[in-house]
Scaffold this active site. Structure first.
Site, PDB file in Angstrom:
ATOM      1  N   PHE A   1       2.948  -1.355   0.662  1.00 14.94           N
ATOM      2  CA  PHE A   1       1.520  -1.435   0.354  1.00 14.94           C
ATOM      3  C   PHE A   1       0.760  -1.207   1.655  1.00 14.94           C
ATOM      4  O   PHE A   1       1.126  -1.760   2.689  1.00 14.94           O
ATOM      5  CB  PHE A   1       1.122  -2.817  -0.169  1.00 14.94           C
ATOM      6  CG  PHE A   1       1.822  -3.279  -1.407  1.00 14.94           C
ATOM      7  CD1 PHE A   1       2.570  -2.422  -2.204  1.00 14.94           C
ATOM      8  CD2 PHE A   1       1.733  -4.614  -1.798  1.00 14.94           C
ATOM      9  CE1 PHE A   1       3.208  -2.868  -3.351  1.00 14.94           C
ATOM     10  CE2 PHE A   1       2.367  -5.080  -2.942  1.00 14.94           C
ATOM     11  CZ  PHE A   1       3.107  -4.213  -3.715  1.00 14.94           C
ATOM     12  N   GLU A   2      -0.312  -0.426   1.599  1.00 14.10           N
ATOM     13  CA  GLU A   2      -1.191  -0.211   2.754  1.00 14.10           C
ATOM     14  C   GLU A   2      -2.594  -0.691   2.398  1.00 14.10           C
ATOM     15  O   GLU A   2      -3.248  -0.119   1.531  1.00 14.10           O
ATOM     16  CB  GLU A   2      -1.234   1.265   3.144  1.00 14.10           C
ATOM     17  CG  GLU A   2       0.054   1.819   3.687  1.00 14.10           C
ATOM     18  CD  GLU A   2       0.179   1.687   5.199  1.00 14.10           C
ATOM     19  OE1 GLU A   2      -0.784   1.211   5.828  1.00 14.10           O
ATOM     20  OE2 GLU A   2       1.239   2.067   5.740  1.00 14.10           O
ATOM     21  N   THR A   3      -3.047  -1.752   3.073  1.00 14.18           N
ATOM     22  CA  THR A   3      -4.381  -2.303   2.862  1.00 14.18           C
ATOM     23  C   THR A   3      -5.327  -1.790   3.936  1.00 14.18           C
ATOM     24  O   THR A   3      -4.927  -1.632   5.090  1.00 14.18           O
ATOM     25  CB  THR A   3      -4.332  -3.840   2.904  1.00 14.18           C
ATOM     26  OG1 THR A   3      -3.584  -4.300   1.782  1.00 14.18           O
ATOM     27  CG2 THR A   3      -5.716  -4.453   2.863  1.00 14.18           C
TER      28      THR A   3
END
Length: 374
Positions: free
Chosen positions: A312-314
């Protein structure tokens, strides 16, 4: 894909282009943990190394033994001699590895893992109990404690208690997410976690990161989370690695379906580049890439154990000073909900029934090629 052209960019990656795409006028790359969103920095909701230790101990105590907290001192310590902390929860046969903050300036990821452990340690809800009956979670809330304290993406290499110096007289640093490779393992962190991974032999892995500012393709919506695989689906490597080309896409689709209807979340597929020139990454030196490839470094993984993994890339990071207090809670919550969703999908087996070709439904820019490190 037809004829491809290969060049090496200044970042040390190789870009693999489809025929017909030009590299002229190409803007600076957006790399994992790179330039971030605009806003005001707030540390109020960020977790320090000392905070993490205290919170883990509190979670363990409150859980009444449901969550087991321990250090990895038996494998080693960080370059600056700090202990690594891990936690285990669940009794199921399926092992899921969750890691956060391999880049020291990507701090909201640690909070999300701690929130997950807190819920799973204290909640008696049927959905949580069903997950823990089928899954055992191995969680690493802060992979890079030295980098977190220095608020840097990378970490500094040490020797005899002092930073190692390069030929230019400056301290040698290393990106821990490029260090799981045959000629890697320059940092103590990498070898510690590699040995632990080889002992655990997880069945799945999820890696939490931050990324730069971008918008969802075809909209004006600021991307809050991107779903990625470090060996690009349908790319140069993954289709030939067991069945991971399918299962990693299934994992991403499952998370996307679970989160897409939340009004404050704007989710797309992870790509790098700028403008209309977007590339999927196909890196072999990344931690979760090495997991999928079954890396056997120094014969520590002689069975060549491997596992599928997604990340996941926030948006935002603290090195650039652009995490706003108001948005921190939303960004942390989306990671927490994404983790909970994928764990539910794995525990129930539902993730295996997802059509992997629906991965194309996750918004993405037209593919210009692949960014490589080999």
């Amino acid at each position: 894909m037809g004829v491809k052209k290969v060049i090496t960019c200044a970042l040390g990656f190789t870009l693999l282009f489809s025929a017909g795409f030009s590299t002229s006028g190409m803007a600076a790359e957006t790399v994992p943990g790179g330039p971030s969103t605009n806003g005001q920095l707030s540390y109020d909701s960020l977790v320090t190394y000392e905070d993490m230790i205290k919170m883990l101990k509190d979670i363990e105590q409150t859980s009444k033994g449901k969550v087991e907290v321990f250090t990895l001192d038996q494998y080693g310590k960080s370059e600056q001699d700090r202990s690594f902390y891990a936690a285990k929860v669940g009794t199921g046969p399926i092992k899921v590895w969750i890691q956060a903050q391999i880049h020291g300036d990507e701090k909201l990821t640690t909070r999300a893992v701690l929130d997950l452990l807190k819920t799973f340690g204290s909640s008696g809800s049927k959905d949580v109990e069903a997950i823990l009956k089928n899954v055992t979670i191995y969680a690493i809330p802060m992979y890079n404690p030295d980098g977190s304290i220095m608020n840097t993406r990378s970490t500094t290499l040490y020797e005899n208690g002092e930073p190692k110096l390069g030929s230019n007289g400056k301290s040698l640093t290393i990106d821990l997410n490029r260090d799981w490779a045959e000629k890697g393992f320059k940092a103590k962190e990498s070898l510690v976690f590699y040995k632990y991974w080889a002992d655990v032999k997880p069945d799945y892995a999820v890696d939490l990161h931050h990324q730069g500012f971008k918008t969802v393709y075809g909209t004006n919506e600021s991307t809050t989370m991107s779903l990625g695989v470090s060996l690009a689906p349908n790319g140069p490597t993954l289709p030939s690695v067991k069945n991971y080309n399918d299962v990693t896409r299934q994992m991403q689709v499952y998370v996307y379906d679970a989160l897409k209807d939340y009004g404050y979340m704007h989710i797309d597929r992870y790509q790098v580049g700028s403008g209309e020139k977007r590339y999927e990454i196909d890196i072999k030196g990344g931690v979760v890439s090495a997991m999928m490839l079954g890396l056997n470094y120094n014969n520590l993984n002689p069975t060549h154990h491997s596992n599928p993994a997604i990340f996941f890339e926030t948006k935002g990071n603290t090195r650039e000073g652009n995490l706003g207090q108001k948005s921190n809670g939303y960004l942390t919550k989306q990671n927490y909900l994404g983790l909970k969703a994928i764990l539910e999908g794995i525990a129930s087996g539902k993730v295996n029934s997802v059509d992997p070709n629906r991965w194309q439904e996750i918004p993405a820019y037209p593919l210009a090629g692949y960014q490589k490190d080999y």
